[in-house]
Enzyme design. Sequence first.
Site, PDB file in Angstrom:
ATOM      1  N   LYS A 184       0.819  -1.216   0.000  1.00 12.64           N
ATOM      2  CA  LYS A 184       0.000   0.000   0.000  1.00 12.64           C
ATOM      3  C   LYS A 184       0.850   1.263   0.000  1.00 12.64           C
ATOM      4  CE  LYS A 184      -3.192  -3.052   0.379  1.00 12.64           C
ATOM      5  NZ  LYS A 184      -4.387  -3.349  -0.342  1.00 12.64           N
TER       6      LYS A 184
HETATM    7  C1  LIG Z   1      -5.398  -4.362   0.475  1.00 10.01           C
HETATM    8  C2  LIG Z   1      -6.811  -4.031   0.392  1.00 10.01           C
HETATM    9  C3  LIG Z   1      -7.694  -4.351   1.426  1.00 10.01           C
HETATM   10  C4  LIG Z   1      -7.276  -5.174   2.610  1.00 10.01           C
HETATM   11  O1  LIG Z   1      -6.289  -4.540   3.372  1.00 10.01           O
HETATM   12  P1  LIG Z   1      -5.509  -5.389   4.487  1.00 10.01           P
HETATM   13  O2  LIG Z   1      -4.833  -4.336   5.305  1.00 10.01           O
HETATM   14  O3  LIG Z   1      -4.539  -6.253   3.744  1.00 10.01           O
HETATM   15  O4  LIG Z   1      -6.508  -6.163   5.250  1.00 10.01           O
HETATM   16  C5  LIG Z   1      -8.993  -3.955   1.319  1.00 10.01           C
HETATM   17  N1  LIG Z   1      -9.427  -3.274   0.259  1.00 10.01           N
HETATM   18  C6  LIG Z   1      -8.624  -2.948  -0.772  1.00 10.01           C
HETATM   19  C7  LIG Z   1      -9.165  -2.174  -1.921  1.00 10.01           C
HETATM   20  C8  LIG Z   1      -7.290  -3.328  -0.744  1.00 10.01           C
HETATM   21  O5  LIG Z   1      -6.502  -3.029  -1.764  1.00 10.01           O
END
Ligand SMILES: *Cc1c(COP(=O)(O)O)cnc(C)c1O
EC number: 2.6.1.109
Length: 392
Positions: A184
């Site tokens: 992210k």
């Molecule tokens: C990565 C992601 C999630 C989940 O995030 P985590 O922190 O890995 O649980 C949810 N929604 C979207 C759009 C994502 O890209």
Amino acid sequence: MSLDKRLGQRFLPYGANYLDWSDMHELREAIEHGVLFRYQTESESIASRLERRVAERLGAAHVLAVHNCTEALRLALISTRPRTGDLVHIPAVTFVAVAGAVLSSGLIPVLVDVDDSLSLDTTLLPPGTERVIVAHMEGTVAPLPQDVPYVVEDCAQALGATFPDGRHTGTAGYAGTFSFHHNKVLTSGEGGLVVTGDTDAWSTMRCYHDHGSARVPGRYPTWNADAHYGENFVTSEGVAAIQYQQFRHLDELLAGLERQHSIAMEALPDRTDLRVLPRAAGDVKISLRFRWESRELRDAAVASLTGRGIANWTLNKYVLPEHPVITGRRSLYGDGFPWSLAPDHPLMLSRDGFARTRDLLDRTLCVPLSPELSEQDQILSVKALRQALEAV
Ligand SMILES: *Cc1c(COP(=O)(O)O)cnc(C)c1O
């Protein structure tokens, strides 16, 4: 390190990883303090400081740190006090975590087709819709529906994005959720935040995330007479410290993305069979999005980029109507909960059975931007990208 190496070193590089021992002041502090449980510290915990900092930076009233964005989504949904089996409208094109958060909360996802920007098409929502999760995918600011009581903004891929009116994504709906997963905008490996402007919702989430307790920091938890059950989503000081450190780099990172994005928009080829999709001013420019005239050209571009070691991805993996988690309607519960509460027919809203969306996705290709590179290296990397595209 060579440019190739620097560009290729990160698997699915959404953001930069500003992980450097000389910069880990908060983590050092947490370790030296000797207490990694946020509710056992005598002075203000690093987790609370992080929450305050995020609230200030995003203009959010309340912030709660949790383990990941999936938990954050679950907390946001549960805090609306739904009935099991209630429907939650979600984008048909997003990461499966969104569907998982809905289902594991005992709720039923309804897949809503996307618009040309690949964001949930709010015009498809039926009157009386109660709960919607809107995902700002790849930093693209998605429109929010009007007149829906509970709009949860999934900002896992959009930390730092802003709406045209200047508000930060995540602060315009009922709640917003963020991820610090490895791929992210910022990362602590795993990590999540939920933000809300609703004080009651925040209290409910805070209780639920700590076994339903009305915890006073520094004390053993206590439960009010009207306590409901909860789970344990309480973050660790170690993770919060890394998130705080990462957060210190947010503005630098956003500026690096903007810079490379404008370099690319100037330098990339203008071809009739290839469009570089424009980005709104408030988007987080984590990637360049390309749209080819045909799937064959797109696939040739994937081969050309991959052959030259240039990171790239397609968005086909996000098509939830074809995801086994949805099509299989399976569950670990013996009675199939919560699918057992849903009608058998597929819960999907699309004008054309997702045909237009599939076509768009088949012709779309994304290339990550690298905010940590110097301007000179960003220019070089865009040149390498241009050559790879010209070879198609
Ligand atoms: C990565 C992601 C999630 C989940 O995030 P985590 O922190 O890995 O649980 C949810 N929604 C979207 C759009 C994502 O890209």
